[in-house]
Design a protein around this motif. Structure first.
Motif, short mmCIF file in Angstrom:
data_model
loop_
_atom_site.label_atom_id
_atom_site.label_comp_id
_atom_site.label_asym_id
_atom_site.label_seq_id
_atom_site.Cartn_x
_atom_site.Cartn_y
_atom_site.Cartn_z
N ARG A 21 0.62 -1.07 -0.15
CA ARG A 21 0.22 -0.51 -0.10
C ARG A 21 0.64 1.07 0.40
O ARG A 21 0.55 1.95 -0.91
CB ARG A 21 -0.65 -0.01 1.80
N ILE A 33 0.91 3.92 -3.23
CA ILE A 33 1.05 5.45 -3.19
C ILE A 33 1.62 6.64 -2.94
O ILE A 33 2.04 7.54 -3.68
CB ILE A 33 0.30 5.72 -1.52
N ARG A 51 2.74 12.46 2.45
CA ARG A 51 1.55 11.79 2.46
C ARG A 51 3.04 10.57 2.20
O ARG A 51 1.66 9.56 3.08
CB ARG A 51 1.20 11.37 0.69
N ARG A 111 1.46 7.50 5.47
CA ARG A 111 2.13 5.95 4.97
C ARG A 111 3.22 5.11 6.06
O ARG A 111 2.57 4.00 6.23
CB ARG A 111 2.40 5.49 3.28
#
Length: 562
Positions: free
Chosen positions: A303, A307, A373, A377
């Protein structure tokens, strides 16, 4: 036109060409400004991506290494069980050998062999054989007069050494068995008899450590030829099966100990730890599921990478547009002015805003967004790792803390002042409960006992399962009186559950509790306090069980039932 005018024009053209050559040198390899900008950013992002991936992989490998260490520790616990059984058997055989001569001559020693089997659960049967290998005295009548002379362990014992067999077929039952042989030596050093015992496989093979693992765990015991002695799960179907050509068993037989990640006999990939059993070439292996440990880490990793790549795509598109409007266009305007200057024309004044470096601010904003971002994460991944660490500190069967969490809590209790107390709790006759009602009911009883313990202590107290049917409670800021009150309350709470236990003298499941309390400034360390509580527990069990004993007090009221 005169010659002088022609010469003047030619000179002007040469001067113009010379000036243009200084402003616009000869063209080499052509590369657009956009390509250079995007290429530079791509290199930076590639290094950042590599660092992120390396960091995530490092965390994953650390967790896998911790799991490998954990499974090897569990294997060593099984090995300790094996050593304990072997020591018990060896000591018993040595004691029996002292009266062996009298037994051969028809004394009362023969009749006492059955009593030894009843008193020592590790021994399934025991016999006395002559140097010729003939059984002349045995706890099982069917073993009388058997010829053991061809057995390897018998030959070794006749040389004067204690011997332990590999797995061999029992002459009486035909089932796989392990035998121990102790020579009986007279004063002149001659072997005059051999004491032989069949060791109980269900005790020498520690399947009970499965209760400390998850439901997908596995245990294997392999003989020197690669055949399965016993296993869990699928013990009935795997017993006697030759696995020496499988990667797991082949690897185990080539080493004395280690860890190995591979698919087991049931096709499930596990992390196995294994050890060679002393006095034999058998191997004991314990495996825990690898997929369970890897799944959550890999999901979070994928994931984060997805991203990251999406953010990279957005950044590339933004840079292309920003470069066109904020960099390429001002450069083109500058080039047009330079070209006009090269043609000898006076270029028009451009707007000052078209040449400002601040036009690259959107690129900084794009990188800031990407960093946000990535931080998001990374935070999510750290939370996932925190959850994994939380699971590693919980007993999967009962839901209370496990031995690891308890040890960490004990070692971390170093605060100045204040008392600390510790309770050691053991379920009475729990082996008989498992034998009578089965392991499924035994697991249910463990869960109910753990729930009752957790419900009857303070929020700051720590209840932990530290082994099979053993629990411990850490009581911060508690003196001996509070520890005794808590211990008796817990004992009564377990009795109140009313779990039927026909094999107990109390007719239901009960617990014995030992407690100890001390101040840190008294110089009593955590390990000493644990020993004190454990000794108090043995005193409670010696008092008839379903009792409470402390290290600094007499018996607490233990006979009242709820």
């Amino acid at each position: 036109m005169s010659v002088s005018d022609e010469m003047t024009g030619f000179s002007g053209r040469r001067a113009g060409e010379a000036r243009q050559s200084r402003l616009f040198p000869a063209r080499g390899r052509r590369t657009s400004l956009r390509s250079r900008l995007i290429g530079l950013v791509a290199i930076g992002l590639a290094f950042l991506l590599a660092e992120r991936v390396a960091s995530i992989n490092a965390q994953r490998h650390e967790l896998l290494a911790a799991a490998s260490k954990n499974v090897l520790d569990l294997t060593n616990r099984g090995l300790a069980q094996y050593r304990e059984v072997l020591a018990t058997v060896h000591g018993t055989l040595q004691a029996v050998s002292l009266g062996a001569v009298e037994s051969i001559q028809g004394g009362p020693g023969c009749a006492s062999l059955q009593n030894i089997v009843e008193l020592v659960p590790e021994i399934g049967s025991i016999a006395l054989a002559t140097p010729q290998g003939q059984v002349v005295c045995a706890s099982a009548p069917t073993a009388m007069y058997l010829d053991l002379s061809q057995r390897d362990y018998m030959r070794i014992a006749l040389r004067g050494h204690f011997a332990l067999s590999s797995v061999s077929s029992n002459y009486v039952s035909g089932l796989p068995s392990i035998f121990a042989a102790q020579p009986v030596v007279d004063d002149e050093g001659n072997v005059i008899a051999v004491v032989v015992a069949r060791i109980q496989l269900d005790l020498i093979f520690p399947l009970s450590i499965i209760s400390d693992l998850d439901l997908s765990a596995a245990v294997l015991m392999i003989d020197p030829e690669g055949a399965v002695i016993n296993a869990s799960p699928n013990g009935d179907t795997l017993a006697g099966k030759d696995l020496r050509r499988t990667p797991l068993v082949s690897y185990m037989l080539s080493r004395s100990s280690g860890t190995f990640t591979t698919a087991g006999p049931d096709g499930v990939e596990r992390i196995y730890g294994f050890e060679r059993l002393p006095e034999s070439n058998m191997r004991l292996a314990v495996g825990i599921s690898a997929s369970t440990l890897k799944a959550e880490i890999e999901t979070a990793t994928l994931r984060a990478v997805a991203i990251f790549l999406a953010a990279c795509a957005v950044i590339f598109i933004g840079l292309w547009i920003a470069g066109e409007r904020l960099m390429v266009r001002p450069v083109q305007e500058l080039a047009m002015r330079l070209a006009a200057f090269g043609r000898g024309q006076e270029p028009a004044q451009a707007e000052a805003s078209s040449l400002r470096i601040s036009e690259l601010d959107p690129l900084v904003d794009a990188f800031t967004d990407m960093a946000a971002r990535l931080t998001e994460r990374e935070t999510a991944l750290q939370e996932a790792n925190r959850q994994l660490n939380l699971l590693a500190n919980r007993d999967p069967l009962t839901g209370v803390a496990n031995r690891r969490a308890f040890d960490e809590a004990v070692e971390s209790f170093r605060g100045p002042g204040g008392r600390v107390a510790m309770l050691m709790i053991d379920i009475d006759y729990f082996k008989e409960f498992n034998d009578r009602y089965g392991h499924a009911e035994g697991d249910s009883a463990l869960r109910r006992v753990a729930a009752a313990l957790a419900a009857n202590v303070r929020r700051e107290d720590l209840v932990a399962r530290i082994g099979g049917e053993e629990f411990a409670v850490l009581l911060p800021r508690a003196d001996s009186a509070r520890a005794g009150e808590t211990a008796n309350r817990l004992r009564l709470a377990i009795e109140e559950i009313g779990i039927a236990h026909a094999g107990s003298t109390h007719g239901r499941v009960t617990v014995s509790i030992g407690f100890a309390a001390s101040r840190p400034e008294e110089g009593v360390g955590p390990s000493t306090l644990l020993v004190m509580a454990d000794r108090a527990l043995y005193a409670a069990k010696a008092a008839g069980r379903n009792a409470v004993r402390g290290n600094d007090s007499g018996a607490l009221p233990a006979s009242r039932s709820l």
